[in-house]
Design a protein around this motif. Structure first.
Motif, PDB file in Angstrom:
ATOM      1  N   LYS A  44      27.558  10.493   5.284  1.00  0.00           N
ATOM      2  CA  LYS A  44      28.430  10.789   6.010  1.00  0.00           C
ATOM      3  C   LYS A  44      27.884  12.334   6.995  1.00  0.00           C
ATOM      4  N   GLU A  45      28.084  12.220   8.520  1.00  0.00           N
ATOM      5  CA  GLU A  45      28.041  13.231   9.485  1.00  0.00           C
ATOM      6  C   GLU A  45      28.306  14.421   8.790  1.00  0.00           C
ATOM      7  N   SER A  46      30.013  14.920   8.104  1.00  0.00           N
ATOM      8  CA  SER A  46      30.817  15.707   8.502  1.00  0.00           C
ATOM      9  C   SER A  46      30.472  16.028   6.788  1.00  0.00           C
ATOM     10  N   ILE A  51      27.533  20.782   3.922  1.00  0.00           N
ATOM     11  CA  ILE A  51      26.124  21.220   2.707  1.00  0.00           C
ATOM     12  C   ILE A  51      25.109  22.117   3.285  1.00  0.00           C
ATOM     13  N   ILE A  52      24.617  21.083   4.676  1.00  0.00           N
ATOM     14  CA  ILE A  52      23.787  22.092   5.438  1.00  0.00           C
ATOM     15  C   ILE A  52      24.396  22.784   6.197  1.00  0.00           C
ATOM     16  N   LEU A  60      22.512  18.680  13.674  1.00  0.00           N
ATOM     17  CA  LEU A  60      21.953  17.820  12.217  1.00  0.00           C
ATOM     18  C   LEU A  60      20.164  16.641  13.442  1.00  0.00           C
ATOM     19  N   THR A  61      20.684  16.349  14.284  1.00  0.00           N
ATOM     20  CA  THR A  61      19.707  16.062  15.224  1.00  0.00           C
ATOM     21  C   THR A  61      17.843  16.750  15.210  1.00  0.00           C
ATOM     22  N   ASN A  62      18.062  18.097  15.562  1.00  0.00           N
ATOM     23  CA  ASN A  62      16.976  18.785  15.520  1.00  0.00           C
ATOM     24  C   ASN A  62      16.262  19.478  13.956  1.00  0.00           C
ATOM     25  N   PHE A  63      17.864  19.399  12.981  1.00  0.00           N
ATOM     26  CA  PHE A  63      17.098  19.227  11.812  1.00  0.00           C
ATOM     27  C   PHE A  63      16.164  18.193  11.391  1.00  0.00           C
ATOM     28  N   PHE A  64      16.570  16.837  11.856  1.00  0.00           N
ATOM     29  CA  PHE A  64      15.597  16.292  10.970  1.00  0.00           C
ATOM     30  C   PHE A  64      14.851  15.357  11.763  1.00  0.00           C
ATOM     31  N   ASP A  65      15.238  15.883  13.264  1.00  0.00           N
ATOM     32  CA  ASP A  65      12.997  16.049  13.524  1.00  0.00           C
ATOM     33  C   ASP A  65      12.166  16.808  13.287  1.00  0.00           C
ATOM     34  N   ILE A  66      12.756  17.842  12.477  1.00  0.00           N
ATOM     35  CA  ILE A  66      11.447  18.806  12.039  1.00  0.00           C
ATOM     36  C   ILE A  66      11.114  18.377  10.807  1.00  0.00           C
ATOM     37  N   PHE A  67      12.162  17.590   9.885  1.00  0.00           N
ATOM     38  CA  PHE A  67      12.199  17.459   8.591  1.00  0.00           C
ATOM     39  C   PHE A  67      11.688  16.353   8.539  1.00  0.00           C
ATOM     40  N   MET A  68      11.797  15.201   9.354  1.00  0.00           N
ATOM     41  CA  MET A  68      10.335  14.041   8.999  1.00  0.00           C
ATOM     42  C   MET A  68       9.177  14.127   9.504  1.00  0.00           C
TER      43      MET A  68
END
Length: 96
Positions: A44-46, A51-52, A60-68
């Motif tokens: 869940k996004e919440s 935790i992050i 979160l979108t930026n985080f996942f863009d970099i992580f992927m």
């Protein structure tokens, strides 16, 4: 490369260093896999936001863009000869 197994034949590293949040997420994913969860892992996004810990300017979108964009490098040796070298994405997204 770092040897993460006992047999000195399998080495694993990342193409870029993982930050604290990426390590947290990767460990959560590994726990879900080890617990025998379904083929698809849901968060869940919440829960992710709890935790992050992101900077106020980050999402979160930026985080996942970099992580992927980060990849796992692995080498497998047998009889002191490299049998297999591979570079794979940690995970990818399918927007279908």
């Amino acid at each position: 490369m770092e040897n993460i197994f006992n047999d000195n034949s399998f080495y694993l590293s990342f193409n870029k260093k993982l930050n604290k949040n990426e390590n947290i997420l990767l460990n959560l994913i590994i726990q879900k896999i080890n617990n025998g969860s379904d083929d698809i892992i849901y968060f869940k996004e919440s829960y992710l936001k709890s935790i992050i810990k992101l900077d106020p300017d980050n999402t979160l979108t930026n985080f996942f863009d970099i992580f992927m964009k980060k990849k796992i490098n692995y080498k497998f040796y047998q009889f002191d000869i490299i049998e297999n070298i591979c570079l794979i994405y940690i995970f990818s997204s399918d927007n279908s």
